[in-house]
Structure formats: structure tokens, C-alpha cells
Write a protein that holds these residues in place. Structure first.
Motif, PDB file in Angstrom:
ATOM      1  N   VAL A  53     -53.089 -37.909 -23.770  1.00  0.00           N
ATOM      2  CA  VAL A  53     -54.060 -37.126 -22.882  1.00  0.00           C
ATOM      3  C   VAL A  53     -53.361 -36.480 -21.568  1.00  0.00           C
ATOM      4  O   VAL A  53     -53.459 -35.196 -21.569  1.00  0.00           O
ATOM      5  CB  VAL A  53     -55.152 -37.903 -22.415  1.00  0.00           C
ATOM      6  CG1 VAL A  53     -56.023 -37.040 -21.290  1.00  0.00           C
ATOM      7  CG2 VAL A  53     -56.093 -38.040 -23.604  1.00  0.00           C
ATOM      8  N   SER A  54     -52.508 -37.376 -21.027  1.00  0.00           N
ATOM      9  CA  SER A  54     -51.761 -36.791 -19.821  1.00  0.00           C
ATOM     10  C   SER A  54     -50.892 -35.428 -20.359  1.00  0.00           C
ATOM     11  O   SER A  54     -50.489 -34.707 -19.608  1.00  0.00           O
ATOM     12  CB  SER A  54     -51.112 -37.914 -19.063  1.00  0.00           C
ATOM     13  OG  SER A  54     -50.096 -38.249 -19.849  1.00  0.00           O
ATOM     14  N   THR A  55     -49.977 -35.664 -21.431  1.00  0.00           N
ATOM     15  CA  THR A  55     -49.449 -34.753 -22.139  1.00  0.00           C
ATOM     16  C   THR A  55     -50.158 -33.427 -22.328  1.00  0.00           C
ATOM     17  O   THR A  55     -49.714 -32.336 -22.056  1.00  0.00           O
ATOM     18  CB  THR A  55     -48.706 -35.228 -23.576  1.00  0.00           C
ATOM     19  OG1 THR A  55     -47.829 -36.442 -23.075  1.00  0.00           O
ATOM     20  CG2 THR A  55     -47.676 -34.188 -23.914  1.00  0.00           C
ATOM     21  N   TRP A  56     -51.259 -33.477 -22.765  1.00  0.00           N
ATOM     22  CA  TRP A  56     -52.165 -32.422 -23.302  1.00  0.00           C
ATOM     23  C   TRP A  56     -52.570 -31.611 -21.993  1.00  0.00           C
ATOM     24  O   TRP A  56     -52.405 -30.254 -21.836  1.00  0.00           O
ATOM     25  CB  TRP A  56     -53.144 -32.716 -23.750  1.00  0.00           C
ATOM     26  CG  TRP A  56     -53.164 -33.569 -25.300  1.00  0.00           C
ATOM     27  CD1 TRP A  56     -52.262 -33.031 -25.964  1.00  0.00           C
ATOM     28  CD2 TRP A  56     -54.243 -34.146 -25.948  1.00  0.00           C
ATOM     29  NE1 TRP A  56     -52.440 -33.924 -27.314  1.00  0.00           N
ATOM     30  CE2 TRP A  56     -53.574 -34.164 -27.323  1.00  0.00           C
ATOM     31  CE3 TRP A  56     -55.445 -34.497 -25.773  1.00  0.00           C
ATOM     32  CZ2 TRP A  56     -54.123 -35.179 -28.212  1.00  0.00           C
ATOM     33  CZ3 TRP A  56     -56.229 -35.088 -26.592  1.00  0.00           C
ATOM     34  CH2 TRP A  56     -55.735 -35.477 -27.884  1.00  0.00           C
ATOM     35  N   LEU A  57     -52.913 -32.384 -20.940  1.00  0.00           N
ATOM     36  CA  LEU A  57     -53.328 -31.915 -19.537  1.00  0.00           C
ATOM     37  C   LEU A  57     -52.060 -30.986 -19.124  1.00  0.00           C
ATOM     38  O   LEU A  57     -52.283 -30.433 -17.960  1.00  0.00           O
ATOM     39  CB  LEU A  57     -53.804 -32.911 -18.700  1.00  0.00           C
ATOM     40  CG  LEU A  57     -55.220 -33.340 -19.191  1.00  0.00           C
ATOM     41  CD1 LEU A  57     -55.709 -34.740 -18.349  1.00  0.00           C
ATOM     42  CD2 LEU A  57     -56.303 -32.337 -19.196  1.00  0.00           C
ATOM     43  N   THR A  58     -50.828 -31.711 -19.093  1.00  0.00           N
ATOM     44  CA  THR A  58     -49.883 -30.883 -18.525  1.00  0.00           C
ATOM     45  C   THR A  58     -49.093 -29.803 -19.415  1.00  0.00           C
ATOM     46  O   THR A  58     -48.816 -28.947 -18.779  1.00  0.00           O
ATOM     47  CB  THR A  58     -48.475 -32.138 -18.516  1.00  0.00           C
ATOM     48  OG1 THR A  58     -49.006 -33.279 -17.900  1.00  0.00           O
ATOM     49  CG2 THR A  58     -47.180 -31.679 -17.836  1.00  0.00           C
ATOM     50  N   ALA A 110     -47.472 -24.279 -19.937  1.00  0.00           N
ATOM     51  CA  ALA A 110     -47.382 -22.915 -20.822  1.00  0.00           C
ATOM     52  C   ALA A 110     -47.733 -22.047 -19.974  1.00  0.00           C
ATOM     53  O   ALA A 110     -47.092 -20.640 -20.425  1.00  0.00           O
ATOM     54  CB  ALA A 110     -47.968 -23.324 -22.034  1.00  0.00           C
ATOM     55  N   LEU A 111     -48.863 -21.918 -19.764  1.00  0.00           N
ATOM     56  CA  LEU A 111     -49.628 -20.730 -19.089  1.00  0.00           C
ATOM     57  C   LEU A 111     -48.756 -20.330 -17.756  1.00  0.00           C
ATOM     58  O   LEU A 111     -48.533 -19.131 -17.790  1.00  0.00           O
ATOM     59  CB  LEU A 111     -51.103 -21.146 -18.222  1.00  0.00           C
ATOM     60  CG  LEU A 111     -51.923 -19.963 -17.739  1.00  0.00           C
ATOM     61  CD1 LEU A 111     -52.466 -19.248 -18.600  1.00  0.00           C
ATOM     62  CD2 LEU A 111     -52.894 -20.598 -16.711  1.00  0.00           C
ATOM     63  N   ALA A 112     -48.238 -21.172 -16.940  1.00  0.00           N
ATOM     64  CA  ALA A 112     -47.526 -20.688 -15.831  1.00  0.00           C
ATOM     65  C   ALA A 112     -46.090 -20.037 -16.324  1.00  0.00           C
ATOM     66  O   ALA A 112     -45.605 -18.831 -15.836  1.00  0.00           O
ATOM     67  CB  ALA A 112     -47.171 -21.867 -14.933  1.00  0.00           C
ATOM     68  N   LEU A 113     -45.393 -20.663 -17.338  1.00  0.00           N
ATOM     69  CA  LEU A 113     -44.340 -19.985 -17.942  1.00  0.00           C
ATOM     70  C   LEU A 113     -44.517 -18.681 -18.489  1.00  0.00           C
ATOM     71  O   LEU A 113     -43.638 -17.868 -18.411  1.00  0.00           O
ATOM     72  CB  LEU A 113     -43.650 -20.946 -18.768  1.00  0.00           C
ATOM     73  CG  LEU A 113     -42.982 -22.271 -18.003  1.00  0.00           C
ATOM     74  CD1 LEU A 113     -42.696 -23.184 -19.259  1.00  0.00           C
ATOM     75  CD2 LEU A 113     -41.776 -21.891 -17.248  1.00  0.00           C
ATOM     76  N   ALA A 114     -45.328 -18.436 -19.256  1.00  0.00           N
ATOM     77  CA  ALA A 114     -45.638 -17.520 -19.825  1.00  0.00           C
ATOM     78  C   ALA A 114     -46.197 -16.293 -18.704  1.00  0.00           C
ATOM     79  O   ALA A 114     -45.860 -14.944 -18.963  1.00  0.00           O
ATOM     80  CB  ALA A 114     -46.925 -17.442 -20.652  1.00  0.00           C
TER      81      ALA A 114
END
Length: 90
Positions: A67-72, A77-81
Motif C-alpha cells: 500500500v505504501s508503494t502504491w501511495l508513493t 509519477a505525476l510529479a516526474l511527468a
């Protein structure tokens, strides 16, 4: 990966999880929402085993790591994109 360490999977839970994750993925695709197959499978396995077997069989520490991986992953990905979009903007 991590799904194998999440819980010991019983045959009935595997069947239930297979159907549950398929419905989640196809349902999400029908409304145009992207969904990860691994996320839906892991979630379905936890749900199915909690009902068919016992919630005590779930390795909750491993589930929380997933879950923590999903939340991270999503905000990263949004910020890098967004950064890449700004960098390549004309």
C-alpha cells in the motif's frame, strides 16, 4: 514480487481473487480509469483470503508495504511527468 509473500493462497481464494481482480480491471477500463493488474490482484487476494480463509493469514506488514508503494508511486509519477512536460514544452 511481493504478492507471493503477502499470504499463503488457498485454491478457493485464488479463484475468488481471479474473478474479483478481472471484474475490477474490466470495470475500470469500461469507465476509462486506468488500473494496475498487480494492484487489483493483490487487493483481491487479501479480500478473498480474508473471507474464505482468515484475515490472520494475511501478512499485514507486507500488505502495508504494498500500500505504501502504491501511495508513493502515483504522486511520484505525476510529479516526474509534469516536470518532463515542462522541460519539453515549446
Amino acid at each position: 514480487g511481493r504478492i507471493g509473500r503477502l499470504l499463503p493462497i488457498t485454491p478457493m481464494a485464488a479463484v475468488g481473487a481471479g474473478y474479483g481482480s478481472a471484474v475490477a480491471v474490466f470495470g475500470s477500463a469500461a469507465i476509462g480509469a486506468p488500473v494496475s493488474m498487480s494492484q487489483s490482484t493483490a487487493s483481491a487476494l487479501v479480500g478473498a483470503e480474508s473471507v474464505v480463509g482468515s484475515y490472520r493469514r494475511v501478512r499485514w506488514q507486507e500488505a502495508m508495504r504494498i500500500v505504501s508503494t502504491w501511495l508513493t508511486t502515483f504522486p511520484t509519477a505525476l510529479a516526474l511527468a509534469a516536470l518532463l512536460g515542462l522541460a519539453t514544452r515549446r
